[in-house]
Motif scaffolding. Sequence first.
Motif, mmCIF file in Angstrom:
data_model
loop_
_atom_site.group_PDB
_atom_site.id
_atom_site.type_symbol
_atom_site.label_atom_id
_atom_site.label_comp_id
_atom_site.label_asym_id
_atom_site.label_seq_id
_atom_site.Cartn_x
_atom_site.Cartn_y
_atom_site.Cartn_z
ATOM 1 N N ALA A 206 0.818 -1.211 0.000
ATOM 2 C CA ALA A 206 0.000 0.000 0.000
ATOM 3 C C ALA A 206 0.850 1.258 0.000
ATOM 4 O O ALA A 206 0.597 2.210 -0.755
ATOM 5 C CB ALA A 206 -0.939 -0.011 1.210
ATOM 6 N N LEU A 210 0.230 3.116 -3.511
ATOM 7 C CA LEU A 210 -0.928 4.013 -3.425
ATOM 8 C C LEU A 210 -0.548 5.434 -3.050
ATOM 9 O O LEU A 210 0.404 5.667 -2.309
ATOM 10 C CB LEU A 210 -1.925 3.466 -2.400
ATOM 11 C CG LEU A 210 -2.501 2.082 -2.678
ATOM 12 C CD1 LEU A 210 -3.434 1.650 -1.550
ATOM 13 C CD2 LEU A 210 -3.235 2.059 -4.024
ATOM 14 N N SER A 211 -1.335 6.374 -3.554
ATOM 15 C CA SER A 211 -1.215 7.783 -3.210
ATOM 16 C C SER A 211 -2.577 8.282 -2.743
ATOM 17 O O SER A 211 -3.594 7.576 -2.860
ATOM 18 C CB SER A 211 -0.738 8.602 -4.413
ATOM 19 O OG SER A 211 0.511 8.135 -4.870
ATOM 20 N N ASN A 213 -6.125 9.684 -2.495
ATOM 21 C CA ASN A 213 -7.309 9.713 -3.371
ATOM 22 C C ASN A 213 -7.282 8.678 -4.494
ATOM 23 O O ASN A 213 -8.121 8.741 -5.399
ATOM 24 C CB ASN A 213 -7.527 11.114 -3.951
ATOM 25 C CG ASN A 213 -7.751 12.150 -2.870
ATOM 26 O OD1 ASN A 213 -8.469 11.899 -1.898
ATOM 27 N ND2 ASN A 213 -7.141 13.326 -3.019
ATOM 28 N N ASP A 214 -6.335 7.748 -4.453
ATOM 29 C CA ASP A 214 -6.407 6.626 -5.389
ATOM 30 C C ASP A 214 -7.608 5.754 -5.042
ATOM 31 O O ASP A 214 -7.889 5.509 -3.867
ATOM 32 C CB ASP A 214 -5.138 5.767 -5.301
ATOM 33 C CG ASP A 214 -3.961 6.375 -6.035
ATOM 34 O OD1 ASP A 214 -4.182 7.261 -6.876
ATOM 35 O OD2 ASP A 214 -2.815 5.960 -5.759
ATOM 36 N N TRP A 215 -8.294 5.261 -6.070
ATOM 37 C CA TRP A 215 -9.428 4.372 -5.843
ATOM 38 C C TRP A 215 -8.939 2.931 -5.744
ATOM 39 O O TRP A 215 -8.176 2.465 -6.597
ATOM 40 C CB TRP A 215 -10.439 4.500 -6.984
ATOM 41 C CG TRP A 215 -11.439 5.607 -6.763
ATOM 42 C CD1 TRP A 215 -11.168 6.869 -6.334
ATOM 43 C CD2 TRP A 215 -12.844 5.535 -6.978
ATOM 44 N NE1 TRP A 215 -12.331 7.603 -6.254
ATOM 45 C CE2 TRP A 215 -13.380 6.803 -6.642
ATOM 46 C CE3 TRP A 215 -13.712 4.544 -7.414
ATOM 47 C CZ2 TRP A 215 -14.737 7.089 -6.735
ATOM 48 C CZ3 TRP A 215 -15.069 4.828 -7.514
ATOM 49 C CH2 TRP A 215 -15.579 6.093 -7.171
ATOM 50 N N VAL A 216 -9.398 2.234 -4.700
ATOM 51 C CA VAL A 216 -9.093 0.815 -4.507
ATOM 52 C C VAL A 216 -10.402 0.057 -4.382
ATOM 53 O O VAL A 216 -11.234 0.380 -3.522
ATOM 54 C CB VAL A 216 -8.224 0.586 -3.259
ATOM 55 C CG1 VAL A 216 -8.033 -0.912 -3.013
ATOM 56 C CG2 VAL A 216 -6.873 1.270 -3.407
ATOM 57 N N PHE A 230 -5.159 0.376 3.431
ATOM 58 C CA PHE A 230 -5.342 1.137 2.194
ATOM 59 C C PHE A 230 -5.799 2.568 2.502
ATOM 60 O O PHE A 230 -5.328 3.529 1.888
ATOM 61 C CB PHE A 230 -6.363 0.445 1.290
ATOM 62 C CG PHE A 230 -5.976 -0.952 0.885
ATOM 63 C CD1 PHE A 230 -4.650 -1.312 0.749
ATOM 64 C CD2 PHE A 230 -6.948 -1.915 0.650
ATOM 65 C CE1 PHE A 230 -4.286 -2.602 0.381
ATOM 66 C CE2 PHE A 230 -6.603 -3.202 0.286
ATOM 67 C CZ PHE A 230 -5.271 -3.546 0.148
ATOM 68 N N GLN A 231 -6.733 2.697 3.431
ATOM 69 C CA GLN A 231 -7.215 4.024 3.791
ATOM 70 C C GLN A 231 -6.122 4.855 4.461
ATOM 71 O O GLN A 231 -6.025 6.061 4.250
ATOM 72 C CB GLN A 231 -8.431 3.909 4.716
ATOM 73 C CG GLN A 231 -9.682 3.417 3.993
ATOM 74 C CD GLN A 231 -10.863 3.293 4.927
ATOM 75 O OE1 GLN A 231 -10.844 2.530 5.877
ATOM 76 N NE2 GLN A 231 -11.905 4.057 4.664
ATOM 77 N N ALA A 235 -6.011 6.074 0.261
ATOM 78 C CA ALA A 235 -6.878 5.575 -0.799
ATOM 79 C C ALA A 235 -8.353 5.746 -0.449
ATOM 80 O O ALA A 235 -8.742 5.845 0.709
ATOM 81 C CB ALA A 235 -6.579 4.104 -1.073
ATOM 82 N N LYS A 262 -6.973 2.521 -9.239
ATOM 83 C CA LYS A 262 -5.547 2.228 -9.091
ATOM 84 C C LYS A 262 -5.303 0.748 -8.795
ATOM 85 O O LYS A 262 -4.344 0.156 -9.302
ATOM 86 C CB LYS A 262 -4.957 3.069 -7.962
ATOM 87 C CG LYS A 262 -3.442 2.939 -7.806
ATOM 88 C CD LYS A 262 -2.719 3.403 -9.055
ATOM 89 C CE LYS A 262 -1.200 3.377 -8.885
ATOM 90 N NZ LYS A 262 -0.724 4.456 -8.000
#
Length: 489
Positions: A206, A210-211, A213-216, A230-231, A235, A262
């Motif tokens: 993660a 991930l950056s 506001n990426d959608w997972v 993830f949050q 994300a 993403k």
Amino acid sequence: MSSPVIFPYKKLISIDPEEDAPVYLQIAQRMSHLIRNGHLPANHKLPGTRTLSELLGVHRKTVVAAFNELEMQGWIIVLPNKGCFIKNKRAEAVTGQLVSFPAVTGFSIATNTLLESTPDPVSSRISFDDGQPDIRLAYAEQLAARYSAALSRKINRRLWGYQPGGENIFFKNQLTNFLNSTRGLRAAPKNIVSTRGTEMNLYLAAQTLLSANDWVIVGNPSYHKANMVFQQAGAILKPVPVDHNGIDVDAIKRICKRQSVKMVYITPHYHYPTTVSLSTERRLQLLELSYRFGFIILEDDYDYDFSFNSNAELPLGSIDNKGMVVSVGSFCKTLAPGFRTGFIVAPENLVKEINKLKAVVDANGDLMMEQVLGEMIAEGEILRHLKKTHQIYRDRRDHFCNHLNKILHSTIDFKLPQGGLAVWLPFRTRLNLSAVAKTCRAGGLHLPATLLFQTRDLTAIRLGFAAFNEAESIAALQTLHNAITAQRI
């Protein structure tokens, strides 16, 4: 009052021969610091000068001079025929109160609600889990013997220090062979990161991928710890339904047509928590969508080694030709939950980036334990252990589910899991699962809150069976049945 033996004077009053201050003054300064911070509280009786000089390894006259200095500064009071005591008023004036270690920081910090979890202490004689192995079947004696032997070999002493890249090359080679032969991954050692288990896998992936506001995309329901990680990485989670064929790939396609995604997180072998397997058709569809829309597939096959179906699917990573799949797994269930060894399998450029982060949070890993595990893989012991426990867990699954069907057949709607170490138990009618857990606790059975899934449309429990023998599973299920029956009355 603390005696000279109980209170660690020798440890807390250090004497530095290189320091310019005289030894008696160093002692006085160290003791005044202990008084100011409440380690030596008001009215505390100090040891005699002879005793303290022996403890500190200095001349008695040095301690006498230190006590005189403390008395002049007002830190202690000397009572004839009674001894030396920390002065009450002085301590109160400086500290304001008898202090202990600070309860809160003196500066502001951000409270992390995403990673917050309340400990669920186990006070009952028997406890359900979410599908953990039976630690009584762990490879304990063999592990202990191998670890002792590995420690005694002179050639392994290099593993006691830092290794270039924090890697055990022997282990990486053996792990690569094991994963390729059991999962068909076609990997090389350069494609593998060794970790401390599933949660570390998820964190490293993660934080690297991930950056904000990426959608997972995750299943609904999904693994709560993965969602939290993830949050925490910033994300935005988008849950999609899960049915008897696994995660809804058509729903993923609809989302991708209107929104950049993403990553898609899946537990395809036995979906967490529902235990259903992702069908062959959906696996191929998901891979094609990944190629088309460019999202990462994070594949977590946490229960891969416990398949009771001879036709079980291989991981998606074994059929990915474009580098879109990142596969993660661990040996934590193969051996025991406390055995923290996991792995990430990915293209070489991503492995390099993950290793950069790993070098910060876990620079060297546990190289000696990796050596032991590598030897067990090389000599076939891991596969023999898996074969033995596989049959035991299959028998326990059958016994557990047969008894479950007998006592709760009119209440539940479940299917026999084809693998994994847990059963997904959806209820046909709504129940207050928190109340059920409370009643279970009163009956001597612990039912953790993390196993309870209750929403407007779902009432279900995930129950691990592997840690119970036949008598224990009957006792646990009977207590659960009584608690459910009490709710329905």
